[in-house]
Design a protein around this motif. Structure first.
Motif, PDB file in Angstrom:
ATOM      1  N   ASN A 117       0.991  -1.137  -0.028  1.00 23.73           N
ATOM      2  CA  ASN A 117       0.061  -0.095   0.038  1.00 23.73           C
ATOM      3  C   ASN A 117       1.037   1.282  -0.159  1.00 23.73           C
ATOM      4  OD1 ASN A 117      -2.566  -1.325  -0.005  1.00 23.73           O
ATOM      5  ND2 ASN A 117      -2.631  -1.428   2.202  1.00 23.73           N
ATOM      6  N   ASP A 118       1.884   1.168   0.633  1.00 26.09           N
ATOM      7  CA  ASP A 118       2.847   2.568   0.706  1.00 26.09           C
ATOM      8  C   ASP A 118       3.500   2.684  -0.582  1.00 26.09           C
ATOM      9  OD1 ASP A 118       2.367   2.768   3.294  1.00 26.09           O
ATOM     10  OD2 ASP A 118       4.146   2.011   4.147  1.00 26.09           O
ATOM     11  N   ALA A 119       3.889   1.530  -1.065  1.00 25.19           N
ATOM     12  CA  ALA A 119       4.612   1.596  -2.725  1.00 25.19           C
ATOM     13  C   ALA A 119       3.636   2.182  -3.510  1.00 25.19           C
ATOM     14  CB  ALA A 119       5.068   0.271  -2.959  1.00 25.19           C
ATOM     15  N   ASP A 120       2.206   1.637  -3.379  1.00 29.75           N
ATOM     16  CA  ASP A 120       1.413   2.357  -4.354  1.00 29.75           C
ATOM     17  C   ASP A 120       1.073   3.872  -4.373  1.00 29.75           C
ATOM     18  OD1 ASP A 120      -0.695   1.900  -6.326  1.00 29.75           O
ATOM     19  OD2 ASP A 120      -2.312   2.123  -4.638  1.00 29.75           O
ATOM     20  N   ILE A 121       0.994   3.966  -2.866  1.00 28.83           N
ATOM     21  CA  ILE A 121       0.860   5.548  -2.795  1.00 28.83           C
ATOM     22  C   ILE A 121       2.302   6.390  -3.256  1.00 28.83           C
ATOM     23  CG2 ILE A 121       1.063   7.426  -1.003  1.00 28.83           C
ATOM     24  CD1 ILE A 121      -0.792   5.452   0.823  1.00 28.83           C
ATOM     25  N   TYR A 122       3.340   5.822  -3.128  1.00 29.77           N
ATOM     26  CA  TYR A 122       4.488   6.372  -3.569  1.00 29.77           C
ATOM     27  C   TYR A 122       4.738   6.542  -5.093  1.00 29.77           C
ATOM     28  CZ  TYR A 122       9.513   6.904  -4.446  1.00 29.77           C
ATOM     29  OH  TYR A 122      10.764   7.503  -4.886  1.00 29.77           O
ATOM     30  N   LEU A 123       4.294   5.669  -5.666  1.00 31.90           N
ATOM     31  CA  LEU A 123       4.221   5.409  -7.262  1.00 31.90           C
ATOM     32  C   LEU A 123       3.140   6.458  -7.896  1.00 31.90           C
ATOM     33  CD1 LEU A 123       4.563   1.785  -7.699  1.00 31.90           C
ATOM     34  CD2 LEU A 123       6.170   3.461  -8.068  1.00 31.90           C
ATOM     35  N   LYS A 124       2.193   6.844  -7.080  1.00 33.35           N
ATOM     36  CA  LYS A 124       1.103   7.583  -7.806  1.00 33.35           C
ATOM     37  C   LYS A 124       1.531   9.093  -7.311  1.00 33.35           C
ATOM     38  CE  LYS A 124      -2.823   4.626  -6.907  1.00 33.35           C
ATOM     39  NZ  LYS A 124      -4.152   4.357  -6.066  1.00 33.35           N
ATOM     40  N   GLN A 125       2.600   9.361  -6.687  1.00 28.55           N
ATOM     41  CA  GLN A 125       3.141  10.926  -6.763  1.00 28.55           C
ATOM     42  C   GLN A 125       3.991  11.331  -7.833  1.00 28.55           C
ATOM     43  OE1 GLN A 125       5.324  10.708  -3.027  1.00 28.55           O
ATOM     44  NE2 GLN A 125       3.466  10.709  -1.714  1.00 28.55           N
TER      45      GLN A 125
END
Length: 125
Positions: A117-125
């Motif tokens: 989930n953290d990686a998903d948020i990071y990649l969306k930035q």
């Protein structure tokens, strides 16, 4: 589709994977004609045997088929077959290795889900 001299995969595999990627991206659809061997040779300045091997790989996998005298076309169900195959490869090469390493490090499944989930948020930035 792009071919790369820096890619460690043989050119014929880059051709077949590139066509599969174009199918997954919706650039090529079922019953669309794929570039001919001669077009690939001309476009990428490669050996005709190499281009033919890339196309024949797709024929063997049932991704494309030949219409005699017309050319090669994307087979019905090709996209779903590519997805099914790649999901299995993804599971075998990534998920199992991830879970094996997590076990060694004593990382619980919940923590892995949080990391994803953290990686998903990071990649969306």
């Amino acid at each position: 589709m792009k071919l790369s001299e820096d890619d460690i995969r043989p050119i014929y595999l880059q051709i077949s994977e590139g066509i599969k990627d174009d199918i997954l991206k919706g650039l090529l659809n079922e019953e669309d004609q794929v570039p001919s061997t001669n077009q690939l040779v001309s476009l990428y300045k490669i050996n005709p045997a190499t281009a033919a091997k890339g196309i024949n790989t797709l024929v063997e996998e049932g991704i494309i088929y030949k219409k005699r005298g017309i050319g090669m076309f994307i087979a019905s169900g090709a996209k779903s077959e590519i997805i099914k195959t790649r999901k299995k490869v993804f599971f075998d090469e990534y998920v199992l290795k991830l879970m094996s390493e997590a076990q060694k490090l004593n990382i619980p499944k919940e923590s892995i889900i949080e990391m994803i989930n953290d990686a998903d948020i990071y990649l969306k930035q």
